[in-house]
Design a protein around this motif. Structure first.
Motif: not given
Ligand code: MN
Ligand code: HGY
Ligand code: MN
Length: 415
Positions: A87, A98-99, A132-133, A198, A201, A364
């Motif tokens: 994303h 992130d994405g 996505e978030e 990805h 995290q 995800h």
């Molecule tokens: Mn993500």
């Protein structure tokens, strides 16, 4: 033309990665360094335009669906496709990786196979899943969940952002108003396998000294809204006995979330709060908190949420404050298929010499799709583990190792 088997000649183009990365980096970056690529905002539209340019630059055919997802096809769209991507939207004030790392890596991996003259044995596509978030309208993985029929389109369209703008209005302003979102069995049916790269995290790969890992599972997780309704009054003249302060039980909810996380296997967080009217010299009349809860099993999530709700209700009762609790978003999580993740781990280890397998508490699109199609995830080492913050970072060497691993995985899947 060489066969896709192993594609030994297909190697990441470091300069190509730098160009793609640096062309996306400024889009939606705030002066603070954080990213505000919220769904259907100008920043998100800038990311979508970047995706179109990348598709064009790599000779891929663009397809933009009614849920806002973008697909870039290598060859004709068709069944049993190998789809890779992630994303481009961010949380408010989020990081750069992130994405986007998954989308940039997907384009570069396809480019490496093309440059090596690989003739894929099945259709291949790069995807950018929309929203996505859930950073603006509160529904996580919205583009993939709408496609999978997991979210009611009218419920989604009616969601409002903090300024009261509905998703429907935001889509219309972005020129998408004439396309009604909803289940998309045709596009979902084309996916033979989805592989999402990805940034990790967390710090597991850093601790293990491994640049790229394979995901074993995504934890179930959800979001709850707690509305506290009390009685506004003067901060300087209202006796404590006469107060019905909604911020007090909200504070108990925050402490209960930490207690639930510290004493159980769940993670519970209240990172977003609002108090109305928000005047320094007034007791708030109402307050709202949003709870994020996750755990290895759904019952662990529910238990943590129950503890927070019980504490908040008890405190609200003592203060004479009304409380309503509403579930805003639920993602059931996923266990990735053991045989698939073992096969991909072997490919990654063969390419990079080492690999790790690890779960994640982060949600995800891959976890959404896992209910319908074979899916897998690759994680790239994150030295600090920080994510959803401008400090989020992966080294260039590890990013290229991720592309290298993805090249090998795609080559093995494209036989
Ligand atoms: Mn993500
Ligand atoms: O919230 C999450 O776990 C993901 O980053 N959307
Ligand atoms: Mn995220």
């Amino acid at each position: 033309m060489t066969s896709a088997a192993g594609a030994p000649g297909a190697v990441p183009d470091g300069a190509g990665f730098d160009r793609a990365w640096s062309s996306l980096l400024p889009v939606g970056r705030a002066p603070t360094g954080g990213y505000h690529r919220l769904a259907w905002s100008d920043a998100d539209l800038g990311c979508r335009e970047w995706f179109r340019q990348q598709a064009d630059a790599h000779g891929l055919t663009l397809d933009e669906d009614h849920n806002g997802n973008q697909w870039a096809w290598w060859g004709e769209p068709g069944p049993d496709a190998v789809v890779t991507g992630s994303h481009l939207d961010s949380v408010p004030g989020g990081g750069a990786f992130d994405g986007p790392l998954g989308v940039v890596s997907a384009f570069l991996a396809v480019a490496a196979l093309q440059a090596a003259g690989v003739a894929p044995g099945r259709p291949v596509a790069v995807v950018n899943f929309s929203d996505e978030e859930g950073g603006r309208f509160g529904l996580a993985c919205l583009g993939s969940r709408l496609m999978a029929g997991e979210v009611d389109p009218d419920t989604a369209l009616a969601r409002t952002d903090p300024d009261g703008v509905t998703l429907s209005e935001a889509r219309s302003r972005a020129g998408f108003g004439d396309r009604r979102p909803g289940p998309d069995p045709d596009r979902l049916g084309r996916i033979g396998i989805f592989v999402e790269l990805h940034i990790e995290q967390g710090r597991r790969l850093a601790v293990d000294g491994v640049p790229v890992g394979v995901a074993t599972a995504v934890w179930p997780h959800g979001r709850w809204r707690l509305d506290f309704r009390g009685e506004g009054n003067h901060a300087g003249t209202t006796a404590v006995a006469d107060r019905h302060d909604p911020v007090l039980p909200l504070a108990h909810a925050v402490l209960a979330a930490r207690e639930a996380a510290a004493t159980g296997d769940a993670l519970a967080t209240i990172g977003r709060v609002e108090a109305h009217p928000g005047a320094t010299n007034a007791i708030a009349s109402r307050a709202t908190a949003w709870l994020d809860a996750r755990a290895p099993l759904p019952e662990g999530v529910r238990a943590a949420v129950g503890r927070v709700e019980d504490a908040a209700r008890a405190a609200a009762g003592r203060e004479g404050v009304a409380l309503t609790v509403a579930e805003e978003s639920w993602s059931g999580g996923a266990e990735f298929r053991p045989e698939l993740r073992a096969a991909l781990a072997a490919v990654v280890e063969g390419r990079l010499g080492k690999v790790a397998q690890l779960p994640t508490g982060a949600g995800h699109d891959a976890a959404v799709l896992a209910a319908s199609v074979p899916t897998a995830m690759l994680f790239v080492r994150n030295p600090t583990g920080i994510s959803h913050d401008p400090a989020e970072h992966a080294t260039r060497a590890d990013c290229l190792a991720g592309v290298d691993a993805l090249v090998a995985v795609l080559a093995s899947l494209c036989r």
